[in-house]
Scaffold this active site. Structure first.
Site, PDB file in Angstrom:
ATOM      1  N   SER A 110      58.840 -44.213 -69.303  1.00 60.44           N
ATOM      2  CA  SER A 110      58.749 -43.611 -67.973  1.00 60.44           C
ATOM      3  C   SER A 110      59.486 -42.273 -67.922  1.00 60.44           C
ATOM      4  CB  SER A 110      59.387 -44.571 -66.953  1.00 60.44           C
ATOM      5  OG  SER A 110      59.633 -43.900 -65.739  1.00 60.44           O
ATOM      6  N   TYR A 133      55.622 -38.612 -64.095  1.00 60.01           N
ATOM      7  CA  TYR A 133      55.666 -38.358 -62.670  1.00 60.01           C
ATOM      8  C   TYR A 133      55.610 -36.846 -62.550  1.00 60.01           C
ATOM      9  CZ  TYR A 133      56.725 -43.104 -61.112  1.00 60.01           C
ATOM     10  OH  TYR A 133      56.649 -44.433 -60.812  1.00 60.01           O
ATOM     11  N   THR A 159      50.844 -41.059 -63.510  1.00 61.75           N
ATOM     12  CA  THR A 159      50.895 -42.065 -62.445  1.00 61.75           C
ATOM     13  C   THR A 159      50.577 -41.411 -61.107  1.00 61.75           C
ATOM     14  OG1 THR A 159      52.489 -43.371 -63.661  1.00 61.75           O
ATOM     15  CG2 THR A 159      52.389 -43.753 -61.282  1.00 61.75           C
ATOM     16  N   LYS A 255      46.995 -43.602 -64.141  1.00 55.91           N
ATOM     17  CA  LYS A 255      47.507 -44.940 -63.788  1.00 55.91           C
ATOM     18  C   LYS A 255      47.684 -45.058 -62.267  1.00 55.91           C
ATOM     19  CE  LYS A 255      51.572 -47.895 -64.634  1.00 55.91           C
ATOM     20  NZ  LYS A 255      52.381 -47.886 -63.422  1.00 55.91           N
ATOM     21  N   HIS A 279      50.995 -51.041 -59.044  1.00 52.55           N
ATOM     22  CA  HIS A 279      52.435 -50.835 -59.221  1.00 52.55           C
ATOM     23  C   HIS A 279      53.199 -52.139 -58.924  1.00 52.55           C
ATOM     24  CE1 HIS A 279      54.601 -46.875 -59.849  1.00 52.55           C
ATOM     25  NE2 HIS A 279      55.635 -47.701 -59.785  1.00 52.55           N
TER      26      HIS A 279
HETATM   27  C1  LIG Z   1      61.422 -51.993 -61.941  1.00 53.68           C
HETATM   28  C2  LIG Z   1      60.100 -51.296 -62.090  1.00 53.68           C
HETATM   29  C3  LIG Z   1      60.073 -49.933 -62.295  1.00 53.68           C
HETATM   30  C4  LIG Z   1      58.848 -49.269 -62.481  1.00 53.68           C
HETATM   31  N1  LIG Z   1      58.847 -47.941 -62.781  1.00 53.68           N
HETATM   32  C5  LIG Z   1      57.667 -47.305 -63.031  1.00 53.68           C
HETATM   33  C6  LIG Z   1      57.655 -45.949 -63.458  1.00 53.68           C
HETATM   34  O1  LIG Z   1      58.693 -45.328 -63.635  1.00 53.68           O
HETATM   35  N2  LIG Z   1      56.437 -45.371 -63.660  1.00 53.68           N
HETATM   36  C7  LIG Z   1      55.259 -46.049 -63.479  1.00 53.68           C
HETATM   37  O2  LIG Z   1      54.184 -45.482 -63.680  1.00 53.68           O
HETATM   38  N3  LIG Z   1      55.259 -47.351 -63.127  1.00 53.68           N
HETATM   39  C8  LIG Z   1      56.423 -48.002 -62.911  1.00 53.68           C
HETATM   40  N4  LIG Z   1      56.423 -49.329 -62.586  1.00 53.68           N
HETATM   41  C9  LIG Z   1      55.141 -50.052 -62.519  1.00 53.68           C
HETATM   42  C10 LIG Z   1      54.786 -50.647 -63.892  1.00 53.68           C
HETATM   43  O3  LIG Z   1      54.488 -49.645 -64.820  1.00 53.68           O
HETATM   44  C11 LIG Z   1      53.566 -51.573 -63.812  1.00 53.68           C
HETATM   45  O4  LIG Z   1      52.507 -50.900 -63.178  1.00 53.68           O
HETATM   46  C12 LIG Z   1      53.821 -52.886 -63.092  1.00 53.68           C
HETATM   47  O5  LIG Z   1      55.152 -53.321 -63.256  1.00 53.68           O
HETATM   48  C13 LIG Z   1      52.848 -53.938 -63.650  1.00 53.68           C
HETATM   49  O6  LIG Z   1      52.987 -55.163 -63.039  1.00 53.68           O
HETATM   50  P1  LIG Z   1      53.843 -56.376 -63.660  1.00 53.68           P
HETATM   51  O7  LIG Z   1      55.265 -55.987 -63.544  1.00 53.68           O
HETATM   52  O8  LIG Z   1      53.469 -57.514 -62.806  1.00 53.68           O
HETATM   53  O9  LIG Z   1      53.410 -56.550 -65.112  1.00 53.68           O
HETATM   54  C14 LIG Z   1      57.637 -50.002 -62.405  1.00 53.68           C
HETATM   55  C15 LIG Z   1      57.671 -51.381 -62.198  1.00 53.68           C
HETATM   56  C16 LIG Z   1      58.882 -52.029 -62.047  1.00 53.68           C
HETATM   57  C17 LIG Z   1      58.868 -53.517 -61.865  1.00 53.68           C
END
Ligand SMILES: Cc1cc2nc3c(=O)[nH]c(=O)nc-3n(C[C@H](O)[C@H](O)[C@H](O)COP(=O)(O)O)c2cc1C
Length: 377
Positions: A110, A133, A159, A255, A279
Site C-alpha cells: 500500500s 493512492y 485504488t 481496484k 474495500h
Molecule cells: C486495515 C485495512 C487497511 C486497508 N488499507 C488499504 C490500502 O491502503 N489501500 C487499498 O487499496 N486497500 C486497502 N484496504 C482494502 C484491502 O486492500 C482489501 O480490499 C480488503 O481488505 C479485502 O477484503 P478482506 O479483508 O475481507 O479480504 C485495507 C483493508 C484493511 C482491512
C-alpha cells in the site's frame, strides 16, 4: 509447532489475532464503516453460492495454478494492500512480501504502508504490486512511480474507492488517532497485550514511510480523522487515469470497481485488469457484496477480473472463480495470520487455503477452475 491442529482454518487465525492485539489495533484491522452491513453482506452473499458435488471421478489431481496478465501463478490468490500493516504487527509487510515471494503469489504494498518500497527491495519476489493512492502533485506521482519501478514493483494498482475518508465508528471508539497517540486508554490496552507491546518496542511506532520524503512539518495540523496519506490523496477522475496509463508502462489494475457500467470504459482507457472490491465494507455501508456484482461485470468485459471481500477459505475462492473471477485477493486474513503467528503466519494461511482448494475441488470432481461453473446449484 503443529499449526494445523491448533489453527485449522482462517477463522482460528482470526480468533488468535484478536487475542493478541490491543483493542484499538484489532478495531483498526477489523472494523468497517457505519453499521458494518457491507462487510456482513460480503459473507452472506458468498454463503449463497452453492454447488452440487459430483461423484465417481476416480483419482484426480486438481490444477491450482492460474494465468493472469501473462504470468503463471501456482495458486489463485494473493495479498491485498493494507495501510499501516506495521501497526497490526511490526514487520508485517516484510513477512507478507517474503511469504508471497516463496509461494510465487502477488504481494501488494500500500502507498500508506509502514514500510516503503525501498525497505522491501530484498524481500519481494517476481510478483510485487504497488498500490497507489493518487498523489495530487504530478511531481510526487512521478517520483513515487519511479521508486516503485526501481525497487521491482512491476504491476500498479490504482485504488478508486476512496474519494474521501470514511467514518470508521468502531475504530474511533477503539481510541485510534492518526498519527497514533499514547493516551492512558491506549496504554492500558497495550499493557494487556504484552507480545504486541514487545514487538512494537523493538521496532518503534510505525509511520507511513513511503510518504516520508513528501510530508512536511504541518502533520500536526491535519484533522483528527486524517493522516499523512490524506495530504497526498485526491479523488482521481478519468483524465487522471488516462495520464497514469501513459506514465506506467507495466500492467495497470483499477481496484474498487462495483458497477458493471464502468467496466467497458476502463477497458477503453487501457486498463489491464479490474479489481472488484468494496474495500471490505470500510468505505460505504450500502454497497453490494463483491460476489453479487461479479456476474454482471463479467458479462460486460473481457478484461481479467480480480475479486476480494470477505474471502475466508479455499471454497470462497472457488465460489469467486465459478462466477467469473480470474484471480482473488485477501486483505484482513493474511494480517490475522501475522498477528496470530508472527512470521510463520502467512505461510500457514497459504497452506490452509491450498488444502481447502484441493479438498473442495475433489468434492466437485473438477480438475480446473473452468469446470466450476457447471457445478453451480
Ligand atoms: C486495515 C485495512 C487497511 C486497508 N488499507 C488499504 C490500502 O491502503 N489501500 C487499498 O487499496 N486497500 C486497502 N484496504 C482494502 C484491502 O486492500 C482489501 O480490499 C480488503 O481488505 C479485502 O477484503 P478482506 O479483508 O475481507 O479480504 C485495507 C483493508 C484493511 C482491512
Amino acid at each position: 509447532m503443529d499449526f494445523h491442529s491448533r489453527y485449522p482454518s482462517l477463522a482460528d487465525l482470526r480468533l488468535q489475532a484478536r487475542r493478541r492485539l490491543p483493542r484499538f489495533v484489532w478495531d483498526y484491522l477489523d472494523s468497517a464503516t457505519g453499521t458494518e452491513a457491507t462487510a456482513r453482506t460480503n459473507r452472506a452473499a458468498l454463503d449463497q453460492v452453492r454447488f452440487t458435488p459430483s461423484i465417481l471421478h476416480g483419482e484426480i489431481s486438481p490444477d491450482l495454478s492460474i494465468e493472469l496478465l501473462g504470468q503463471s501463478y501456482p495458486l489463485p490468490f494473493g495479498f491485498a494492500p493494507v495501510g499501516m500493516s506495521g501497526l497490526i504487527w511490526p514487520g508485517a509487510e516484510r513477512y507478507l512480501a517474503q511469504t508471497a515471494a516463496d509461494a510465487r503469489i502477488p504481494y501488494t504494498l500500500s502507498t500508506v504502508a509502514s514500510l516503503a518500497p525501498e525497505d522491501l527491495k530484498g524481500d519481494i519476489g517476481p510478483h510485487a504490486w504497488f498500490q497507489l493512492y493518487p498523489p495530487r502533485d504530478p511531481e510526487i506521482l512521478s517520483d513515487l512511480l519511479g521508486r516503485a519501478r526501481a525497487t521491482g514493483f512491476k504491476t500498479l494498482v490504482l485504488t478508486v474507492d476512496v474519494p474521501a475518508p470514511s467514518q470508521r465508528e468502531r475504530q474511533t471508539r477503539g481510541g485510534l488517532t492518526n498519527p497514533p497517540q499514547l493516551t492512558p486508554r491506549i496504554l492500558w490496552q497495550i499493557m494487556r497485550r504484552p507480545a504486541w507491546a514487545i514487538a512494537v518496542l523493538r521496532n518503534g511506532l510505525p509511520r507511513m514511510r513511503t510518504l516520508d520524503p513528501y510530508t512536511t512539518s504541518n502533520r500536526a495540523a491535519l484533522p483528527s480523522n486524517a493522516h499523512a496519506g490524506y495530504l497526498l490523496r485526491t479523488s482521481p477522475d478519468w483524465d487522471y487515469l488516462a495520464r497514469l496509463r501513459d506514465a506506467w508502462t507495466g500492467p495497470l489494475i483499477v481496484k474498487g470497481v462495483l458497477n458493471e457500467e464502468d467496466a467497458p470504459r476502463l477497458e477503453r482507457a487501457g486498463v489491464d485488469a479490474i479489481w472488484i472490491s468494496n474495500h471490505a465494507g470500510r468505505q460505504f455501508d450500502a454497497a453490494p457484496a463483491t460476489i453479487e456484482v461479479l456476474p454482471a461485470i463479467r458479462a460486460n468485459t473481457r478484461l481479467p477480473l480480480l475479486l476480494d471481500g470477505g474471502l475466508s477459505s479455499g471454497l470462497d475462492i472457488l465460489r469467486a472463480f465459478s462466477l467469473g473471477a480470474d484471480f482473488t485477493m485477501l486483505g484482513r486474513a493474511p494480517h490475522d495470520a501475522v498477528a496470530a503467528l508472527g512470521p510463520a503466519g502467512p505461510a500457514h494461511l497459504v497452506e490452509i487455503l491450498t488444502r481447502d482448494l484441493t479438498a473442495n475441488m475433489h468434492q466437485l470432481g473438477v480438475r480446473s477452475y473452468a469446470e466450476l461453473s457447471a457445478r453451480l446449484l
